[in-house]
Design a protein around this motif. Structure first.
Motif, PDB file in Angstrom:
ATOM      1  N   PHE A  57       0.833  -1.203   0.000  1.00 46.59           N
ATOM      2  CA  PHE A  57       0.000   0.000   0.000  1.00 46.59           C
ATOM      3  C   PHE A  57       0.863   1.246   0.000  1.00 46.59           C
ATOM      4  CE2 PHE A  57       0.688  -1.107   4.441  1.00 46.59           C
ATOM      5  CZ  PHE A  57       1.071   0.099   5.005  1.00 46.59           C
ATOM      6  N   ARG A  58       2.102   1.152   0.506  1.00 48.79           N
ATOM      7  CA  ARG A  58       2.993   2.315   0.588  1.00 48.79           C
ATOM      8  C   ARG A  58       3.368   2.852  -0.782  1.00 48.79           C
ATOM      9  NH1 ARG A  58       7.105  -0.466   4.551  1.00 48.79           N
ATOM     10  NH2 ARG A  58       6.146  -2.231   3.543  1.00 48.79           N
ATOM     11  N   TRP A  92      -2.370   6.646  -0.648  1.00 55.61           N
ATOM     12  CA  TRP A  92      -1.888   6.397   0.710  1.00 55.61           C
ATOM     13  C   TRP A  92      -0.782   7.390   1.059  1.00 55.61           C
ATOM     14  CZ3 TRP A  92       2.817   5.337   2.878  1.00 55.61           C
ATOM     15  CH2 TRP A  92       2.798   5.110   4.255  1.00 55.61           C
ATOM     16  N   ASP A 136      -1.082   9.815   4.119  1.00 59.71           N
ATOM     17  CA  ASP A 136      -0.083   9.739   5.186  1.00 59.71           C
ATOM     18  C   ASP A 136       0.546  11.106   5.437  1.00 59.71           C
ATOM     19  OD1 ASP A 136       1.539   8.037   7.031  1.00 59.71           O
ATOM     20  OD2 ASP A 136       3.176   8.728   5.734  1.00 59.71           O
ATOM     21  N   ALA A 177      -5.639   7.197   5.955  1.00 60.94           N
ATOM     22  CA  ALA A 177      -4.510   6.380   5.484  1.00 60.94           C
ATOM     23  C   ALA A 177      -4.647   4.922   5.921  1.00 60.94           C
ATOM     24  CB  ALA A 177      -3.196   6.964   5.996  1.00 60.94           C
ATOM     25  N   VAL A 235      -7.130   3.085   3.654  1.00 62.14           N
ATOM     26  CA  VAL A 235      -6.526   2.826   2.339  1.00 62.14           C
ATOM     27  C   VAL A 235      -5.598   1.614   2.439  1.00 62.14           C
ATOM     28  CG1 VAL A 235      -4.948   3.710   0.579  1.00 62.14           C
ATOM     29  CG2 VAL A 235      -6.748   5.189   1.499  1.00 62.14           C
ATOM     30  N   ALA A 236      -4.781   1.584   3.489  1.00 68.52           N
ATOM     31  CA  ALA A 236      -3.858   0.453   3.671  1.00 68.52           C
ATOM     32  C   ALA A 236      -4.631  -0.855   3.816  1.00 68.52           C
ATOM     33  CB  ALA A 236      -2.973   0.688   4.896  1.00 68.52           C
ATOM     34  N   CYS A 258      -6.166  -1.994   0.487  1.00 64.79           N
ATOM     35  CA  CYS A 258      -5.182  -2.556  -0.447  1.00 64.79           C
ATOM     36  C   CYS A 258      -4.787  -3.983  -0.068  1.00 64.79           C
ATOM     37  CB  CYS A 258      -3.938  -1.676  -0.502  1.00 64.79           C
ATOM     38  SG  CYS A 258      -4.193  -0.132  -1.393  1.00 64.79           S
ATOM     39  N   PRO A 291      -6.587   3.990  -4.737  1.00 63.01           N
ATOM     40  CA  PRO A 291      -5.612   3.931  -3.677  1.00 63.01           C
ATOM     41  C   PRO A 291      -4.312   3.273  -4.103  1.00 63.01           C
ATOM     42  CG  PRO A 291      -7.219   2.223  -3.381  1.00 63.01           C
ATOM     43  CD  PRO A 291      -7.646   3.032  -4.561  1.00 63.01           C
ATOM     44  N   CYS A 292      -4.325   2.508  -5.148  1.00 60.34           N
ATOM     45  CA  CYS A 292      -3.156   1.745  -5.559  1.00 60.34           C
ATOM     46  C   CYS A 292      -2.971   1.940  -7.058  1.00 60.34           C
ATOM     47  CB  CYS A 292      -3.349   0.257  -5.273  1.00 60.34           C
ATOM     48  SG  CYS A 292      -3.843  -0.079  -3.578  1.00 60.34           S
TER      49      CYS A 292
END
Length: 156
Positions: A5-6, A11, A15, A48, A51-52, A55, A124-125
């Motif tokens: 997800f980073r 994200w 973040d 955030a 979203v993580a 994902c 998100p990704c």
């Protein structure tokens, strides 16, 4: 294909917003520490975090639910920042960039049937779409229909 997800643009933006809100609330008077400040931080963090989590799931309906919660948390974050500004805790020039960041995150979180997550039109990704081509933020090929295949939603 994203591995974490980073790597997702939304994200990263969410973040960044979390840290800006945390930094800002550290300047608030102590009487606001446990109620309004805490709620502001939790709302921003929820964007955030959802979203993580979205994902990480393999189910389309869950992905959409996590993105919906992230959008609602982003709206809550903006509302709480506006309340703080109106109460004189945050100068208006400080609120405006935070509101702009929040609005950018909201644009990126627009997930609608037929729009693959990762397209930049609510994603998100990012990464290759079902057809194998890479979908980059801001560009979207002919959108596929929403299906229970999570790879189509996450753009994997």
């Amino acid at each position: 294909m994203i591995k974490s997800f980073r790597e997702g643009a939304v994200w990263q933006k969410a973040d960044e917003l979390v840290h800006r809100v945390f930094d800002l609330t550290e300047t608030f008077p102590k009487q606001y520490l446990f109620d309004r400040t805490s709620q502001r931080c939790r709302a921003a963090l929820s964007v955030a975090t959802n979203v993580a989590e979205g994902c990480a799931t393999l189910h389309t309906k869950e992905i959409l639910q996590f993105m919906s919660v992230a959008r609602r948390s982003a709206s809550e974050t903006e509302h709480l920042l506006l309340v703080a500004a109106r109460r004189g805790l945050i100068p208006q020039p400080v609120v405006e960039p935070l509101t702009s960041s929040r609005q950018e995150v909201m644009r990126m979180l627009r997930v609608r049937p037929g729009i693959p997550v990762g397209s930049g039109l609510g994603a998100p990704c990012s990464g290759p779409n079902r057809g194998g081509s890479t979908v980059s933020p801001g560009s979207c090929p002919e959108p596929p229909t929403l299906s229970p295949e999570p790879s189509r939603v996450l753009g994997r």
